[in-house]
Design an enzyme around this catalytic site. Sequence first.
Site, PDB file in Angstrom:
ATOM      1  CD  GLN A  43      -2.902  -1.138   2.302  1.00 50.84           C
ATOM      2  OE1 GLN A  43      -2.645  -1.755   3.327  1.00 50.84           O
ATOM      3  NE2 GLN A  43      -4.001  -0.425   2.174  1.00 50.84           N
ATOM      4  CG  HIS A  63       1.164  -4.757 -13.425  1.00 49.33           C
ATOM      5  ND1 HIS A  63       2.384  -5.198 -12.965  1.00 49.33           N
ATOM      6  CD2 HIS A  63       1.013  -3.503 -12.918  1.00 49.33           C
ATOM      7  CE1 HIS A  63       2.945  -4.258 -12.220  1.00 49.33           C
ATOM      8  NE2 HIS A  63       2.135  -3.228 -12.188  1.00 49.33           N
ATOM      9  CG  ASP A  76       3.092  -0.330 -10.888  1.00 52.08           C
ATOM     10  OD1 ASP A  76       2.725  -1.355 -10.274  1.00 52.08           O
ATOM     11  OD2 ASP A  76       3.046  -0.217 -12.134  1.00 52.08           O
ATOM     12  NE  ARG A 101       0.116  -4.795  11.731  1.00 54.09           N
ATOM     13  CZ  ARG A 101      -0.991  -4.938  11.029  1.00 54.09           C
ATOM     14  NH1 ARG A 101      -1.938  -4.011  11.025  1.00 54.09           N
ATOM     15  NH2 ARG A 101      -1.190  -6.036  10.319  1.00 54.09           N
ATOM     16  CG  HIS A 146      -0.915  -6.103   5.275  1.00 50.31           C
ATOM     17  ND1 HIS A 146      -1.056  -5.479   6.497  1.00 50.31           N
ATOM     18  CD2 HIS A 146      -2.022  -5.751   4.574  1.00 50.31           C
ATOM     19  CE1 HIS A 146      -2.172  -4.772   6.520  1.00 50.31           C
ATOM     20  NE2 HIS A 146      -2.785  -4.918   5.354  1.00 50.31           N
ATOM     21  CG  ASN A 190      -3.454  -7.308   8.034  1.00 49.13           C
ATOM     22  OD1 ASN A 190      -3.624  -6.758   9.117  1.00 49.13           O
ATOM     23  ND2 ASN A 190      -4.191  -7.021   6.971  1.00 49.13           N
ATOM     24  CD  GLU A 191      -7.904  -6.780   8.156  1.00 52.89           C
ATOM     25  OE1 GLU A 191      -8.278  -6.859   6.982  1.00 52.89           O
ATOM     26  OE2 GLU A 191      -8.163  -5.811   8.884  1.00 52.89           O
ATOM     27  CG  ASN A 333      -6.175  -5.199  11.822  1.00 49.95           C
ATOM     28  OD1 ASN A 333      -5.375  -4.918  12.709  1.00 49.95           O
ATOM     29  ND2 ASN A 333      -5.820  -5.482  10.584  1.00 49.95           N
ATOM     30  CE1 TYR A 335      -9.744   0.689   9.756  1.00 54.61           C
ATOM     31  CE2 TYR A 335      -9.503  -1.690   9.877  1.00 54.61           C
ATOM     32  CZ  TYR A 335      -8.959  -0.445   9.628  1.00 54.61           C
ATOM     33  OH  TYR A 335      -7.640  -0.332   9.273  1.00 54.61           O
ATOM     34  CD  GLU A 403      -5.021  -2.668   9.524  1.00 54.70           C
ATOM     35  OE1 GLU A 403      -6.126  -2.372   9.022  1.00 54.70           O
ATOM     36  OE2 GLU A 403      -4.204  -3.432   8.974  1.00 54.70           O
TER      37      GLU A 403
HETATM   38  C1  BGC Z   1      -6.459  -3.717   6.016  1.00 52.80           C
HETATM   39  C2  BGC Z   1      -5.686  -2.534   5.466  1.00 52.80           C
HETATM   40  C3  BGC Z   1      -6.643  -1.557   4.840  1.00 52.80           C
HETATM   41  C4  BGC Z   1      -7.618  -1.093   5.891  1.00 52.80           C
HETATM   42  C5  BGC Z   1      -8.574  -0.019   5.415  1.00 52.80           C
HETATM   43  C6  BGC Z   1      -7.748  -3.356   6.706  1.00 52.80           C
HETATM   44  O1  BGC Z   1      -8.694  -4.328   6.452  1.00 52.80           O
HETATM   45  O2  BGC Z   1      -5.624  -4.508   6.812  1.00 52.80           O
HETATM   46  O3  BGC Z   1      -4.731  -2.989   4.569  1.00 52.80           O
HETATM   47  O4  BGC Z   1      -5.992  -0.477   4.251  1.00 52.80           O
HETATM   48  O5  BGC Z   1      -8.391  -2.204   6.292  1.00 52.80           O
HETATM   49  O6  BGC Z   1      -9.237  -0.405   4.262  1.00 52.80           O
END
Ligand code: BGC
Length: 511
Positions: A43, A63, A76, A101, A146, A190-191, A333, A335, A403
Amino acid sequence: MQLFIRSLCYLYSLIAASCNAQEWQDRRFPDDFLFGTATAAYQIEGGWNADGKGENIWDRLTHTKPYVVQDMTNGDIAADSYHNYKRDVEMMRELGLDAYRFSISWSRILPNGFANQINEAGIAYYNNLIDEMLKYNIKPMVTLYHWDLPQKLQDLGGFMSPLFPVWFEEYARVAFENFGDRVKLWITFNEPREICYEGYSWTNKAPLLNISDIGTYYCAKHLVLGHARAYHAYNNDFKPTQNGECGITISVQWFSPLTDSEEDRFETEIRMQAEWGLYAEPIFSDEGGFPKDFAERVAKKSLEQGYKKSRMPEFTDQEKDYARGAYDFFGINHYSGFFVSATEYKTVNPVPSFLDDEDNGIFRPAEWPASASPWLVQAPKSLYNVLTHLQNKYKDAVFYITENGWAQRKEEGLLDDKRITYYRAALNDVLDALESGVKLKGYMAWSLMDNMEWLEGYAACLGLYEVDYQSEARTRTPRKSAFVYKQIIKTRLIDPDYEPDNLTMWIEEGH
Ligand code: BGC
């Protein structure tokens, strides 16, 4: 009924907010609590083929099928951290971070995935980054995977291959050997949900395989065993001299029953088992193996659908023992959150499929604040609920939030008050959880800077720093939230009224 639930939630968040406001001076984060930010290689790094790096599945996807990314972009160059790592560390210092991290790009250090060919330039890049951070006492927390699998390993089956755990251990050992003298916090994956469900049972992450009936389950098994192999390799051969910790990061959103009915409560449990229990239970539970209720549902449906056995594989007793307890910490993580219903909000899904196996509906009230990414809305107390739920379930575990963050459009600019509101609420949840006895050792905000948001491209911005992708230097500029986060880290307090005083002047200077 829904109206009633919504009003309750709203009332609850108001009461919680006012309690927090009265007490904020007395609610300090412990001095040894690690405050950090997080990023991932694909990212931000760019340098996709620089100095011997091999191709990975995101290079191949973007690509060959550029149209799958919303704005037809790719990683890229991204934020070009491959060349800008010193500026990245400077930003960490500006924020006063305790930890950072980041992830290692597997194909940057092992171009074809295997350890027969080590790319010294890749090793040097991560050495430079780690050394620069350590100069300023910023602890590296390193994710091994990741989402950017070397393409060659994908061609050999990727996470569908029973050989995956062996490949992963080989790679993990190279990382431990080269960086473990200085890196003390390791995250294997990760996830897993986003890797296995979104990549193998759907088309939201590379390799977009959409093997909707079995993809998630075989991937989950091989991923868990890969994690366990890396954990045991570390524990046996590196930990005795390097003295670090090794865990896994799982995405845990909050799910609560839409009503108090037995059906809604059971379906909420099923939803949690399917979304994160598949990966957490084999490692963190006392029983080991996949979560029972969901495994039974998949087995029953499989037989009804004419399969000879369950579409979900089992762990042998030996595999169960091997994975169970294979952790030093649980990375979360988080959200957002959802209500779960046994009967309402259900979508029509292919049969057989992972979604049909889940077989329940999810719902979010329209008044929950929405971010620029449709999946990310602010759900009241969701982080507190997740933390206390996990601690009650996995009593021995210690946790890091690896996260948590908020998405905006670029046009929303530098004055990101919605992000500040989100972070303050989340960090108040953290304080509440610490007060309730949750063994939580740190919090990594996502993200240090804007980055390539996978299939959302550069349209969604989650950075404390904005990145100017038009400029050659990929100039990074702090948003208002950066100043607020810095103040929280410095004072270890959440002042609900803090307004950065140098911000207006700083913006007027033309930034
Ligand atoms: C991911 C990140 C992503 C973030 C926000 C998470 O699920 O680990 O790579 O950028 O969410 O979208």
